[in-house]
Write a protein that holds these residues in place. Structure first.
Motif, PDB file in Angstrom:
ATOM      1  N   GLU A   1     -20.313 -14.990  -3.186  1.00 30.09           N
ATOM      2  CA  GLU A   1     -19.461 -15.834  -4.035  1.00 30.09           C
ATOM      3  C   GLU A   1     -18.439 -14.984  -4.784  1.00 30.09           C
TER       4      GLU A   1
ATOM      5  N   LEU B   1     -15.743 -13.773  -2.453  1.00 25.05           N
ATOM      6  CA  LEU B   1     -14.850 -14.883  -2.134  1.00 25.05           C
ATOM      7  C   LEU B   1     -13.872 -15.138  -3.284  1.00 25.05           C
ATOM      8  N   ARG B   2     -14.372 -15.107  -4.526  1.00 23.74           N
ATOM      9  CA  ARG B   2     -13.493 -15.293  -5.692  1.00 23.74           C
ATOM     10  C   ARG B   2     -12.413 -14.212  -5.722  1.00 23.74           C
ATOM     11  N   GLN B   3     -12.816 -12.974  -5.485  1.00 23.50           N
ATOM     12  CA  GLN B   3     -11.842 -11.880  -5.494  1.00 23.50           C
ATOM     13  C   GLN B   3     -10.833 -12.051  -4.371  1.00 23.50           C
ATOM     14  N   SER B   4     -11.299 -12.443  -3.210  1.00 25.64           N
ATOM     15  CA  SER B   4     -10.411 -12.649  -2.073  1.00 25.64           C
ATOM     16  C   SER B   4      -9.421 -13.779  -2.356  1.00 25.64           C
ATOM     17  N   GLU B   5      -9.903 -14.869  -2.928  1.00 26.30           N
ATOM     18  CA  GLU B   5      -9.023 -15.981  -3.272  1.00 26.30           C
ATOM     19  C   GLU B   5      -7.978 -15.549  -4.287  1.00 26.30           C
ATOM     20  N   GLY B   6      -8.404 -14.735  -5.259  1.00 27.64           N
ATOM     21  CA  GLY B   6      -7.468 -14.230  -6.262  1.00 27.64           C
ATOM     22  C   GLY B   6      -6.383 -13.376  -5.637  1.00 27.64           C
ATOM     23  N   ARG B   7      -6.769 -12.505  -4.708  1.00 31.18           N
ATOM     24  CA  ARG B   7      -5.785 -11.670  -4.017  1.00 31.18           C
ATOM     25  C   ARG B   7      -4.844 -12.541  -3.185  1.00 31.18           C
ATOM     26  N   PHE B   8      -5.390 -13.569  -2.537  1.00 32.32           N
ATOM     27  CA  PHE B   8      -4.569 -14.456  -1.715  1.00 32.32           C
ATOM     28  C   PHE B   8      -3.561 -15.197  -2.589  1.00 32.32           C
ATOM     29  N   ARG B   9      -4.032 -15.740  -3.727  1.00 30.42           N
ATOM     30  CA  ARG B   9      -3.123 -16.456  -4.626  1.00 30.42           C
ATOM     31  C   ARG B   9      -1.999 -15.547  -5.097  1.00 30.42           C
TER      32      ARG B   9
ATOM     33  N   SER C   1       0.446 -14.786  -2.196  1.00 29.59           N
ATOM     34  CA  SER C   1       1.182 -15.923  -1.635  1.00 29.59           C
ATOM     35  C   SER C   1       2.170 -16.528  -2.619  1.00 29.59           C
TER      36      SER C   1
END
Length: 170
Positions: free
Chosen positions: A145, A148-156, A159
């Protein structure tokens, strides 16, 4: 394999089937020791009166060290207060106990996340006579989890629209 020659003959006494109480105890002990969770029971006042072998093995402690309130010693120091507060609340209200906390594994000293849950057993009058609890290792889930949070943060962050050359020219 039960071939005819391995089956008892009519003149060999067969031991009687276990009584329901004895069978229940045997089944309970098998269940407690075979599931992947750490299993424990507590008295109505919250003191542990039984822990499974899996608990003893995981914590590297003796039965005597774990019984009573000895379990506090294997909690992460940052989780002790919230764990005791939640346990005390459940003892006072009879509500299901559920909390996530970190427990120290004996073999490497690592603190791993667990989900602690306990349900009260009540007598005919509704009084709590025992608590049945488990600790389930959820460390892998918690780490996934977090990743995933870190990955989502990097993606945001990656992008976000960049200003175009035409919008920066006046």
């Amino acid at each position: 394999m039960n071939s005819p020659e391995n089956l008892p003959s009519a003149d060999v006494p067969i031991s009687p089937s276990p009584t329901p109480d004895k069978l229940g105890l045997l089944e309970y002990r098998f269940l407690v020791e075979s599931i992947p969770q750490q299993v424990w029971t507590a008295l109505p006042d919250g003191t542990l009166d039984h822990v499974s072998f899996r608990c003893l093995e995981y914590f590297g402690r003796s039965y005597e060290e774990m019984i009573g309130w000895g379990w506090k010693d294997v909690l992460h120091p940052d989780d002790v207060a919230s764990c005791i507060e939640r346990w005390t609340h459940s003892l006072a209200t009879g509500e299901t106990y559920e909390i996530e906390f970190r427990l120290r594994r004996a073999k490497d000293g690592a603190f791993r996340w667990h989900l602690g849950r306990a349900l009260p057993q009540r007598d005919e009058a509704g009084r709590i006579v025992k608590w049945f609890g488990t600790n389930t290792d959820i460390d892998d889930r918690k780490r996934t989890e977090e990743a995933l949070r870190q990955s989502e943060g990097r993606f945001r962050h990656s992008s976000r629209p960049f200003p175009s050359a035409s919008s920066s020219v006046t």
